[in-house]
Motif scaffolding. Structure first.
Motif, PDB file in Angstrom:
ATOM      1  N   ALA A   1      12.569  23.854  -6.431  1.00  0.00           N
ATOM      2  CA  ALA A   1      12.652  22.811  -7.445  1.00  0.00           C
ATOM      3  C   ALA A   1      11.574  21.755  -7.165  1.00  0.00           C
ATOM      4  CB  ALA A   1      14.037  22.150  -7.415  1.00  0.00           C
ATOM      5  N   VAL A   2      11.142  21.085  -8.244  1.00  0.00           N
ATOM      6  CA  VAL A   2      10.029  20.136  -8.119  1.00  0.00           C
ATOM      7  C   VAL A   2      10.334  19.053  -7.096  1.00  0.00           C
ATOM      8  CG1 VAL A   2       8.539  18.549  -9.368  1.00  0.00           C
ATOM      9  CG2 VAL A   2       9.486  20.540 -10.530  1.00  0.00           C
ATOM     10  N   TYR A   3      11.569  18.512  -7.185  1.00  0.00           N
ATOM     11  CA  TYR A   3      11.881  17.403  -6.272  1.00  0.00           C
ATOM     12  C   TYR A   3      11.884  17.866  -4.821  1.00  0.00           C
ATOM     13  CZ  TYR A   3      16.707  19.100  -6.065  1.00  0.00           C
ATOM     14  OH  TYR A   3      17.814  19.867  -5.866  1.00  0.00           O
ATOM     15  N   LEU A   4      12.282  19.135  -4.583  1.00  0.00           N
ATOM     16  CA  LEU A   4      12.248  19.669  -3.217  1.00  0.00           C
ATOM     17  C   LEU A   4      10.818  19.795  -2.723  1.00  0.00           C
ATOM     18  CD1 LEU A   4      15.007  22.421  -2.861  1.00  0.00           C
ATOM     19  CD2 LEU A   4      14.716  20.298  -1.542  1.00  0.00           C
ATOM     20  N   GLN A   5       9.939  20.292  -3.613  1.00  0.00           N
ATOM     21  CA  GLN A   5       8.533  20.403  -3.239  1.00  0.00           C
ATOM     22  C   GLN A   5       7.970  19.042  -2.849  1.00  0.00           C
ATOM     23  OE1 GLN A   5       5.863  22.571  -5.820  1.00  0.00           O
ATOM     24  NE2 GLN A   5       7.607  23.659  -6.722  1.00  0.00           N
ATOM     25  N   TYR A   6       8.312  18.038  -3.664  1.00  0.00           N
ATOM     26  CA  TYR A   6       7.818  16.694  -3.402  1.00  0.00           C
ATOM     27  C   TYR A   6       8.376  16.178  -2.079  1.00  0.00           C
ATOM     28  CZ  TYR A   6       6.575  11.809  -4.108  1.00  0.00           C
ATOM     29  OH  TYR A   6       6.055  10.571  -3.949  1.00  0.00           O
ATOM     30  N   TRP A   7       9.660  16.476  -1.843  1.00  0.00           N
ATOM     31  CA  TRP A   7      10.308  16.042  -0.599  1.00  0.00           C
ATOM     32  C   TRP A   7       9.621  16.667   0.618  1.00  0.00           C
ATOM     33  CZ3 TRP A   7      12.737  12.362   1.487  1.00  0.00           C
ATOM     34  CH2 TRP A   7      13.390  12.526   2.723  1.00  0.00           C
TER      35      TRP A   7
ATOM     36  N   THR B   1       0.834  -1.204   0.000  1.00  0.00           N
ATOM     37  CA  THR B   1       0.000   0.000   0.000  1.00  0.00           C
ATOM     38  C   THR B   1       0.866   1.250   0.000  1.00  0.00           C
ATOM     39  OG1 THR B   1      -1.556  -1.241   1.338  1.00  0.00           O
ATOM     40  CG2 THR B   1      -1.909   1.117   1.185  1.00  0.00           C
ATOM     41  N   VAL B   2       1.879   1.258   0.877  1.00  0.00           N
ATOM     42  CA  VAL B   2       2.768   2.413   0.957  1.00  0.00           C
ATOM     43  C   VAL B   2       3.441   2.645  -0.386  1.00  0.00           C
ATOM     44  CG1 VAL B   2       4.881   3.291   2.003  1.00  0.00           C
ATOM     45  CG2 VAL B   2       3.145   2.181   3.430  1.00  0.00           C
ATOM     46  N   ALA B   3       3.924   1.585  -1.013  1.00  0.00           N
ATOM     47  CA  ALA B   3       4.604   1.716  -2.300  1.00  0.00           C
ATOM     48  C   ALA B   3       3.652   2.284  -3.349  1.00  0.00           C
ATOM     49  CB  ALA B   3       5.129   0.353  -2.752  1.00  0.00           C
ATOM     50  N   VAL B   4       2.423   1.761  -3.381  1.00  0.00           N
ATOM     51  CA  VAL B   4       1.442   2.225  -4.365  1.00  0.00           C
ATOM     52  C   VAL B   4       1.136   3.706  -4.160  1.00  0.00           C
ATOM     53  CG1 VAL B   4      -0.996   2.057  -5.009  1.00  0.00           C
ATOM     54  CG2 VAL B   4       0.376  -0.016  -4.781  1.00  0.00           C
ATOM     55  N   LEU B   5       0.941   4.093  -2.902  1.00  0.00           N
ATOM     56  CA  LEU B   5       0.593   5.483  -2.617  1.00  0.00           C
ATOM     57  C   LEU B   5       1.740   6.432  -2.978  1.00  0.00           C
ATOM     58  CD1 LEU B   5      -1.447   5.121   0.684  1.00  0.00           C
ATOM     59  CD2 LEU B   5      -2.262   5.341  -1.654  1.00  0.00           C
ATOM     60  N   LEU B   6       2.970   6.005  -2.670  1.00  0.00           N
ATOM     61  CA  LEU B   6       4.140   6.821  -3.028  1.00  0.00           C
ATOM     62  C   LEU B   6       4.190   7.028  -4.533  1.00  0.00           C
ATOM     63  CD1 LEU B   6       7.185   5.665  -0.877  1.00  0.00           C
ATOM     64  CD2 LEU B   6       6.200   7.955  -1.057  1.00  0.00           C
ATOM     65  N   ALA B   7       4.034   5.948  -5.263  1.00  0.00           N
ATOM     66  CA  ALA B   7       4.098   6.035  -6.722  1.00  0.00           C
ATOM     67  C   ALA B   7       2.993   6.947  -7.236  1.00  0.00           C
ATOM     68  CB  ALA B   7       3.965   4.647  -7.329  1.00  0.00           C
ATOM     69  N   MET B   8       1.783   6.793  -6.650  1.00  0.00           N
ATOM     70  CA  MET B   8       0.657   7.596  -7.102  1.00  0.00           C
ATOM     71  C   MET B   8       0.912   9.087  -6.888  1.00  0.00           C
ATOM     72  SD  MET B   8      -2.862   5.573  -6.274  1.00  0.00           S
ATOM     73  CE  MET B   8      -3.250   6.761  -5.085  1.00  0.00           C
ATOM     74  N   SER B   9       1.409   9.440  -5.678  1.00  0.00           N
ATOM     75  CA  SER B   9       1.641  10.851  -5.386  1.00  0.00           C
ATOM     76  C   SER B   9       2.713  11.410  -6.313  1.00  0.00           C
ATOM     77  CB  SER B   9       2.025  11.030  -3.918  1.00  0.00           C
ATOM     78  OG  SER B   9       3.205  10.310  -3.635  1.00  0.00           O
TER      79      SER B   9
ATOM     80  N   GLY C   1       4.201  14.793 -10.896  1.00  0.00           N
ATOM     81  CA  GLY C   1       4.806  14.882 -12.228  1.00  0.00           C
ATOM     82  C   GLY C   1       3.823  15.441 -13.242  1.00  0.00           C
ATOM     83  N   LEU C   2       2.604  14.895 -13.243  1.00  0.00           N
ATOM     84  CA  LEU C   2       1.589  15.324 -14.197  1.00  0.00           C
ATOM     85  C   LEU C   2       1.267  16.808 -14.011  1.00  0.00           C
ATOM     86  CD1 LEU C   2      -1.014  12.422 -14.297  1.00  0.00           C
ATOM     87  CD2 LEU C   2       0.511  13.212 -16.122  1.00  0.00           C
ATOM     88  N   PHE C   3       1.230  17.211 -12.764  1.00  0.00           N
ATOM     89  CA  PHE C   3       0.881  18.581 -12.436  1.00  0.00           C
ATOM     90  C   PHE C   3       1.822  19.563 -13.129  1.00  0.00           C
ATOM     91  CE2 PHE C   3       1.346  22.224  -9.552  1.00  0.00           C
ATOM     92  CZ  PHE C   3       0.033  22.642  -9.527  1.00  0.00           C
ATOM     93  N   TYR C   4       3.097  19.225 -13.173  1.00  0.00           N
ATOM     94  CA  TYR C   4       4.062  20.148 -13.764  1.00  0.00           C
ATOM     95  C   TYR C   4       4.069  20.095 -15.270  1.00  0.00           C
ATOM     96  CZ  TYR C   4       5.368  21.751  -9.308  1.00  0.00           C
ATOM     97  OH  TYR C   4       5.292  22.338  -8.098  1.00  0.00           O
TER      98      TYR C   4
ATOM     99  N   VAL D   1      -3.681  16.067  -4.999  1.00  0.00           N
ATOM    100  CA  VAL D   1      -2.871  14.974  -4.454  1.00  0.00           C
ATOM    101  C   VAL D   1      -3.591  14.309  -3.287  1.00  0.00           C
ATOM    102  CG1 VAL D   1      -0.703  14.391  -3.318  1.00  0.00           C
ATOM    103  CG2 VAL D   1      -0.708  16.010  -5.197  1.00  0.00           C
ATOM    104  N   GLY D   2      -4.198  15.128  -2.416  1.00  0.00           N
ATOM    105  CA  GLY D   2      -4.906  14.572  -1.264  1.00  0.00           C
ATOM    106  C   GLY D   2      -6.036  13.654  -1.681  1.00  0.00           C
ATOM    107  N   VAL D   3      -6.848  14.122  -2.639  1.00  0.00           N
ATOM    108  CA  VAL D   3      -7.977  13.310  -3.102  1.00  0.00           C
ATOM    109  C   VAL D   3      -7.475  12.004  -3.701  1.00  0.00           C
ATOM    110  CG1 VAL D   3      -9.836  13.171  -4.788  1.00  0.00           C
ATOM    111  CG2 VAL D   3      -9.502  15.271  -3.477  1.00  0.00           C
ATOM    112  N   THR D   4      -6.417  12.110  -4.528  1.00  0.00           N
ATOM    113  CA  THR D   4      -5.882  10.915  -5.169  1.00  0.00           C
ATOM    114  C   THR D   4      -5.422   9.900  -4.134  1.00  0.00           C
ATOM    115  OG1 THR D   4      -5.021  12.432  -6.816  1.00  0.00           O
ATOM    116  CG2 THR D   4      -4.317  10.156  -6.979  1.00  0.00           C
ATOM    117  N   LEU D   5      -4.686  10.391  -3.120  1.00  0.00           N
ATOM    118  CA  LEU D   5      -4.177   9.466  -2.106  1.00  0.00           C
ATOM    119  C   LEU D   5      -5.315   8.819  -1.325  1.00  0.00           C
ATOM    120  CD1 LEU D   5      -0.975  11.149  -0.685  1.00  0.00           C
ATOM    121  CD2 LEU D   5      -1.228   9.391  -2.429  1.00  0.00           C
TER     122      LEU D   5
END
Lengths: 538, 329
Positions: free
Chosen positions: B60-66, B12-20, B25-28, B298-302
Motif C-alpha cells: 500500500a502507498v502509505y506503507l511504501q512511504y513509511w 526544515t524537517v517539516a518542509v522536507l517531510l511535506a515535500m516528500s 502522492g503525485l507519483f501515484y 524523491v531524492g533529488v527533490t529532497l
C-alpha cells in the motif's frame, strides 16, 4: 566683532517655486540666531543652503562662512568647510545616523576625514566628545548602534560629532522637535553651555517660538520665503513690528493663556462635570501588558499599569505625558482598539471591557476617535466625502452623503470638495476631515490622540477653537491626549499626568498647573519653554 | 541564536517531510507503471510480479512511504534473491532503473551541480551588483541607459537561448573554448573552469539582471536617506559616502533575494546541465522523470529542498550580520 556667518540676498529656487526670496543676516561668534516660521516658510531651506546641501535647487546670493564664500567654493574647499567650520544637526534623530555602524565609529570617521588622525586617536576623540555632551558611560556607549540610543542621545551624538571638529557655526534644524519637553530642555541647556565654552555661533531653526525665545539672542521671523521681522528676541517678543509676528505669537499655546471655555452648554446637558452625576466613561484599574523579549524569557511589560479615571458627560479630560508614558495606549484601550489585559471600562453605565466586536457596535456610535496623523489615518484612495460618509453608511444612515456635506460645512470645509482626495488638502484641513468623520455617527465622547501635534501653531489654534465650539454645541465629552501641556490647559477641564503607565496626578487643570503636587508634574511644567519676555515674572 | 537554529531545523524537517509526501502522492497520480519500465520489453507476467515485489510496489502507498521514512532515519535492508543489501541511513532507496542506491547516485553528481550552481551564483552576484552600482551612480548618463537595456535583455532571454548562442559563438565559430564536459576541480582546476565558463555565463546572465535591478534600487533608496545627508554635511566625499554608508544598505536586500533566487537557479541549472550535457543532478532528475524512477525523483527533490531551506537560513544570518537592528527569532 566681525561676523562668522554673513548672508546676503540669499535666494533658493526649486524650478518655478521660490522657497527663499532674498534673506540677509549676520551672525557673530558666540551669538545665537533663531529662525522661526511655519511649515513652508523657507526656514529649513536657509539651513541647508548654508552648507550648500540643496540638491536640484538654484541657490543665489552670497554666504560667507568665516570668510569663505560657500557658493563659490570648490568641491575640496566645500568638504573642508562642511563640518570643519559649519556643522549641522538635523530634525529627525532616528534617521540622521547610519543605522549599520557604531555611533563612536561614525564620529571617529568624520574626525579622521578632517584631521587625518590615526584610528586610535579618532576613537579616543569620539569617546571624549560623547562624554563632553553628557552621554553617560561614553566608552561603552560609543560602541552602541544608533537604534540603541534614544532620540535625545542621538541629537547629543550629532552635537558631539560637530564638537570634535570645533566648527565656528552650528546649524541646528529643529533639533528638539521630535523630543520630549524634559529632554528638549536639557539639550537646549547643553547648546547654551557649549556656545559659552567654545565661542561657536548657533543658528537655530524652529517652528516653536518658546524654544527660540529661550535660546536665541536674535530672531528672524520667516514667512513665505522672506524675513518679515529681524531683531533681538526680547524686543520682537515685547513689541513685534510685523502683523504676522503678532498673529504667530498669539497662536502659540501658553501655559497661562485663557481657556477656550465652553460658552453655551446645551440645555439639559451642562458642560461642566457636576459631582454625583453618573459618569459617561469610567475606567477602573485598567492594565495593558505588551510581551517582549526572547522566547522562554518573555516578560510582560505594562504600557498602562492600573489607571482609574472618569469622564462626566460634556467634560474634557486631558491626558499628558512624555513618549512611552502609556497615554496613547490608554486612548486606544478606551475605544477598544486594543483589548485590556485587566481592569474594567464602563461606558454610559455599560460594561464594555470584554464585549465582542458585534456587541460593542451600538456603543461605537457614541465613542469615536481622532488620530494624530491626519494623512495616515485617511484612506488615500477614497474621497474625503466618502471617508466621512462611510461610518454613516455602516450604521445604515439613509442620506449619508448629505449628512457628510453638512458635517464638512460644520468643520469649516467647503462641501463642494466632497469628491477631493486627502492629498489635495493641507494638514489642518485633513485634521478637519478626521474630526468630521469622527463626528458623523453623533458621538458623546471623542477620544483625540495628539490631534494637533503635526500642525503649525496658527492651524493648531483654529482646530482647538473648532473642538471647543463643537463641545459647546453638542455637549461632547473629550478625552484629549497630548504631550503639549499648554494645549491641554487651553482645551481641558481636568488633566491626568501619566508617567510609566500610571497616573501620577489627576485634578482640575488650574489646580494641577498652578499648584502641582507631584514632583514629576513640576519637572514637566518647568521644562516647557516659555516666551519669557511676555510671562509675568513670578 | 540557539532558538533561531532550533526553529530553523524543525521547520526544515517539516518542509522536507511535506515535500516528500507530496512527491509520493503525485507519483501515484502519474500514468505509467514503473515496474513495467524497470522490467524491460520482454517481460512476462510472472517476472512483472517479481519485479513489482522487489521494488516494493505491491505494498500500500502509505506503507511504501513509511518504509521510505524508516530508511531515511534508521536505514533499511533490501533482499534481492538470496543476498541481503543493507542500505545505511540516510537511505533514499534504490533506483528502479539502475539498481544503485540513490544516495550514491546523488553524491556522484553533486560536485558537478554544486560547481555549476555556486559558480554561476557568484558570477551573477559580481556582475549584477557591479552593474547595479554603476547604473545607480551614473544615473541619467548613457552608461545607465546601456546597462538598463542589457539587463532587460538578459532578464527576458531564456537560459537555453543564451546557452545555444554561447555554444555557437565560442565553441563552433571562434573555437576558443571546448564543448563543455565535466573535469573534477581536484583533477585540473584550469580545465574545470574552462569547461564550466559557458554554463556559468548562461546561467548567471539572467540572475545578474535581477541582482542588478535590486542593487540599483537599494543604492538609490539608501542615497536618499537622511543619514547620507548627515555625512555629506560633515564633509565626506561622494566616494566615501557611497563606500562607507550607501553600499551596506544596498546589499541587505541583495542577500535576501539571493536565497530566494537559489531555487530559480537550481531549476535553471537542470536545464543548463541537460543542454551542455553535464552529468549533474539536473540531468539525473530529467532522466528519472522520463523513466518514472520514484526514489531518484524523491531524492533529488529532497536535496534541492534542503539547499533552498539552508540558503534561506544563511540569508537570514547574513542579513542580521549586515543590519544590527535585525534580531534573529
Amino acid at each position: 566683532m566681525t561676523p562668522v556667518l554673513s548672508v546676503r540676498d540669499l535666494r533658493v529656487r526649486f524650478g518655478d517655486r521660490e522657497a527663499v526670496g532674498g534673506v540677509s543676516f549676520d551672525l557673530e561668534p558666540g551669538r545665537a540666531l533663531g529662525v522661526v516660521g511655519e511649515s513652508g516658510s523657507g526656514k529649513s531651506s536657509i539651513a541647508l543652503a548654508l552648507a550648500r546641501l540643496h540638491v536640484g535647487a538654484d541657490v543665489t546670493g552670497s554666504i560667507l562662512v568665516d570668510g569663505t564664500d560657500v557658493l563659490a567654493a570648490s568641491d575640496a574647499e566645500l568638504r573642508r568647510l562642511r563640518g570643519g567650520r559649519i556643522a549641522m544637526v538635523f530634525q529627525d534623530p532616528l534617521s540622521s545616523l547610519d543605522p549599520y555602524l557604531r555611533v563612536g565609529d561614525q564620529i571617529a570617521e568624520v574626525y579622521r576625514v578632517h584631521t587625518g588622525a590615526s584610528r586610535r586617536a579618532a576613537a579616543a576623540k569620539a569617546v571624549e566628545v560623547l562624554d563632553r555632551v553628557g552621554i553617560p558611560d561614553a566608552p561603552r556607549r560609543a560602541r552602541a548602534h544608533p537604534h540603541e540610543f534614544s532620540g535625545g542621545m542621538i541629537q547629543r551624538a550629532l552635537i558631539a560629532m560637530a564638537l570634535a571638529l570645533e566648527p565656528r557655526v552650528l546649524v541646528a534644524d529643529e533639533p528638539t522637535t521630535a523630543l520630549d519637553v524634559t529632554v528638549q530642555a536639557r539639550l537646549l541647556a547643553l547648546l547654551d553651555e557649549l556656545r559659552a565654552d567654545t565661542g561657536m555661533a548657533l543658528l537655530l531653526v524652529s517652528h516653536d517660538f518658546g524654544v527660540i525665545a529661550e535660546t536665541a539672542d536674535d530672531v528672524l521671523v520667516m514667512r513665505d520665503g522672506v524675513a518679515v521681522e529681524h531683531g533681538p528676541v526680547d524686543g520682537v517678543l515685547r513689541a513685534p513690528s510685523a502683523d504676522y509676528t503678532r498673529e504667530l505669537l498669539q497662536a502659540v499655546p501658553r501655559l497661562d493663556a485663557p481657556r477656550l471655555r465652553v460658552t453655551a452648554p446645551e440645555p439639559g446637558e451642562p458642560a461642566d462635570a457636576t459631582p454625583g452625576r453618573e459618569p459617561l466613561l469610567r475606567v477602573t484599574d485598567l492594565r495593558r501588558d505588551f510581551v517582549s523579549g526572547p522566547p522562554l524569557r518573555r516578560r510582560a511589560v505594562p504600557a498602562v499599569d492600573g489607571v482609574s479615571l472618569e469622564i462626566a458627560p460634556g467634560e474634557a479630560l486631558g491626558v499628558v505625558g512624555e513618549s512611552g508614558s502609556g497615554k496613547t495606549t490608554l486612548a486606544r484601550l478606551v475605544v477598544r482598539l486594543l483589548a485590556p489585559s485587566s481592569g474594567r471600562i464602563e461606558f454610559a453605565g455599560r460594561d464594555v471591557t470584554r464585549l465582542s466586536a458585534r456587541d460593542l457596535r451600538p456603543s461605537r456610535r457614541d465613542l469615536q476617535m481622532v488620530f494624530q496623523d491626519p494623512l495616515a489615518s485617511l484612506n488615500p484612495r477614497r474621497t474625503v466625502g466618502d471617508s466621512i460618509a462611510d461610518p454613516l453608511r455602516v450604521l445604515g444612515e439613509p442620506d449619508a452623503e448629505r449628512t457628510a456635506r453638512d458635517l464638512m460645512d460644520r468643520v469649516g470645509l467647503d462641501p463642494g470638495r466632497y469628491d477631493a482626495y486627502p492629498h489635495e488638502f493641507s494638514g489642518g484641513q485633513r485634521q478637519r476631515v478626521g474630526i468630521a468623520r469622527a463626528l458623523a455617527p453623533g458621538p458623546r465622547l471623542l477620544v483625540c490622540d495628539e490631534p494637533v501635534t503635526s500642525l503649525d501653531v496658527s492651524t493648531q489654534a483654529q482646530i482647538l477653537a473648532l473642538l471647543a465650539e463643537l463641545r459647546a454645541e453638542r455637549g461632547l465629552a473629550l478625552l484629549f491626549v497630548s504631550h503639549d501641556l499648554a494645549v491641554v490647559r487651553s482645551v481641558c477641564d481636568r488633566v491626568a499626568v501619566m508617567r510609566a503607565g500610571r497616573v501620577v496626578e489627576l485634578g482640575d487643570v488650574d489646580t494641577v498647573y498652578d499648584h502641582p503636587e507631584d514632583a514629576y508634574t513640576r519637572e514637566l511644567l518647568a521644562a516647557v519653554p516659555r516666551l519669557a519676555a511676555l510671562d509675568p515674572v513670578p | 541564536m540557539i532558538w533561531f537554529l532550533t526553529r530553523r531545523v524543525l521547520a526544515t524537517v517539516a518542509v522536507l517531510l511535506a515535500m516528500s509526501a507530496i512527491v509520493y502522492g503525485l507519483f501515484y497520480l502519474m500514468p505509467g507503471d514503473p515496474a513495467v519500465l524497470a522490467c524491460g520489453k520482454r517481460c512476462g507476467p510472472e517476472q512483472l510480479v517479481v519485479t513489482r515485489h522487489k521494488l516494493g510496489l505491491d505494498q500500500a502507498v502509505y506503507l511504501q512511504y513509511w518504509h521510505f521514512l524508516e530508511g531515511l532515519v534508521i536505514g533499511r535492508d533490501y533482499s534481492s534473491g538470496p543476498d541481503v543489501n543493507h542500505c545505511a541511513a540516510p537511505c533514499l532507496g534504490y533506483s528502479f532503473q539502475s539498481d544503485q542506491p540513490v544516495t550514491s547516485l546523488l553524491l556522484d553528481r553533486l560536485p558537478v551541480s554544486a560547481s555549476l550552481t555556486l559558480g554561476a551564483l557568484l558570477l551573477a552576484l559580481v556582475l549584477g551588483v557591479g552593474a547595479g552600482l554603476l547604473s545607480a551612480l551614473r544615473r541619467g548618463t548613457v552608461v545607465e541607459r546601456l546597462l538598463t537595456g542589457v539587463t532587460l535583455l538578459g532578464f527576458s532571454t531564456p537560459v537555453f537561448l543564451i546557452g545555444l548562442i554561447l555554444l555557437l559563438v565560442f565553441c563552433a565559430w571562434l573555437k576558443v573554448l571546448p564543448f563543455p564536459s565535466y573535469v573534477p576541480v581536484t583533477q585540473n582546476p584550469v580545465e574545470w573552469a574552462r569547461n564550466l565558463v559557458l554554463p556559468w555565463c548562461a546561467l548567471a546572465l539572467i540572475e545578474a539582471a535581477l541582482f542588478a535591478r535590486v542593487a540599483r534600487a537599494g543604492i538609490l533608496e539608501t542615497l536618499a536617506e537622511d543619514h547620507i545627508r548627515t555625512f555629506r554635511a560633515y564633509g565626506l566625499s561622494e566616494r566615501q559616502v557611497v563606500r562607507r554608508h550607501a553600499l551596506r544598505g544596498a546589499l541587505a536586500p541583495v542577500a535576501t533575494i539571493t536565497a530566494v533566487e537559489l531555487a530559480t537557479i537550481i531549476v535553471s541549472a537542470m536545464l543548463t546541465e541537460s543542454m551542455f550535457g553535464l552529468p549533474g543532478i539536473g540531468k539525473l532528475a530529467v532522466e528519472a522523470t522520463t523513466s518514472v524512477d520514484l526514489p531518484v525523483i524523491v531524492g533529488v527533490t529532497l536535496l534541492a529542498g534542503t539547499a533552498v531551506v539552508l540558503a534561506n537560513a544563511v540569508a537570514d544570518l547574513l542579513h542580521a550580520a549586515i543590519d544590527p537592528r535585525v534580531k534573529l527569532a
